[in-house]
Design a protein around this motif. Sequence first.
Motif, short mmCIF file in Angstrom:
data_model
loop_
_atom_site.label_atom_id
_atom_site.label_comp_id
_atom_site.label_asym_id
_atom_site.label_seq_id
_atom_site.Cartn_x
_atom_site.Cartn_y
_atom_site.Cartn_z
N ARG A 163 0.97 -0.93 0.21
CA ARG A 163 0.16 0.35 -0.49
C ARG A 163 1.09 1.27 0.04
N VAL A 164 1.67 1.29 0.85
CA VAL A 164 3.13 2.22 0.93
C VAL A 164 3.88 2.95 -0.84
N ASN A 165 4.11 1.71 -0.68
CA ASN A 165 4.57 1.66 -2.90
C ASN A 165 3.37 2.17 -2.96
N ALA A 166 2.45 1.86 -3.70
CA ALA A 166 1.31 1.95 -3.95
C ALA A 166 1.61 3.87 -4.06
N GLY A 167 1.30 4.33 -3.02
CA GLY A 167 0.78 5.19 -2.86
C GLY A 167 2.20 6.28 -3.12
N VAL B 173 8.14 8.42 -6.73
CA VAL B 173 8.77 7.71 -5.24
C VAL B 173 8.60 6.73 -5.43
N SER B 174 9.99 6.14 -5.66
CA SER B 174 9.68 4.49 -4.84
C SER B 174 9.92 4.03 -3.73
N TYR B 175 9.13 2.66 -3.20
CA TYR B 175 8.82 2.39 -1.76
C TYR B 175 10.71 2.77 -1.45
N SER B 176 12.49 1.90 -2.15
CA SER B 176 12.53 2.22 -0.81
C SER B 176 13.29 3.35 -0.76
N LEU C 289 -2.28 5.47 5.36
CA LEU C 289 -3.36 7.54 5.58
C LEU C 289 -3.35 7.25 3.69
N ALA C 290 -2.15 6.24 3.19
CA ALA C 290 -2.34 5.98 1.31
C ALA C 290 -3.20 5.09 0.78
N MET C 291 -4.38 4.62 2.01
CA MET C 291 -5.81 4.38 1.59
C MET C 291 -6.60 5.11 1.49
N LYS D 213 -0.46 12.85 0.52
CA LYS D 213 0.52 13.83 0.15
C LYS D 213 1.43 14.37 0.75
N ALA D 214 0.98 15.34 2.01
CA ALA D 214 1.61 15.91 2.47
C ALA D 214 2.92 15.41 3.63
N VAL D 215 2.87 14.11 4.35
CA VAL D 215 3.68 13.44 4.76
C VAL D 215 5.21 13.28 3.27
N VAL D 216 4.36 12.68 2.60
CA VAL D 216 5.59 12.24 1.06
C VAL D 216 6.24 13.88 1.36
N ASP D 217 5.65 14.91 0.67
CA ASP D 217 5.81 16.23 0.76
C ASP D 217 7.07 16.15 1.66
N VAL D 218 6.61 16.67 3.35
CA VAL D 218 7.25 17.19 4.38
C VAL D 218 8.57 16.28 4.42
#
Length: 126
Positions: free
Chosen positions: A64-68, A74-77, A98-100, A107-112
């Motif tokens: 799920r995180v990978n898909a998000g 961005v890749s999961y790793s 959060l991703a689901m 998106k905010a977490v990924v940006d931060v």
Amino acid sequence: MHSKQVVGLLPKSTNESSNNPKDSADAPTAVSESPSVASKNHGNTPTAIARSKKREFRKLWILRVNAGVRQHGVSYSKFIALQNKSGVILDRKILSGLAMYEPFSFKAVVDVVQKMAVEGGDGAGK
């Protein structure tokens, strides 16, 4: 009334003749489990089941995180490495939720995470 014979569980009927002297009318025809299959039954202990459940849930969260994160380029790793570098402490279960269910929050977490990793982070994660 007709009686049904369950193959493999009831003794062979006396009407069936066999040329093999080892076959007797009293011998059941049930096939015993092979040793390799029987030895794998130890995996049904409560501890083994719990470990398997934990393993399967971790796989699900990672998927799920990978898909998000892939939706944000961005890749999961790479994301996990950036997360560790940035000091943002969220486990895979929380990130998966959060991703689901909260894509804008995710998106905010990924940006931060990306922003803090570029700035060097505060090192609180390690």
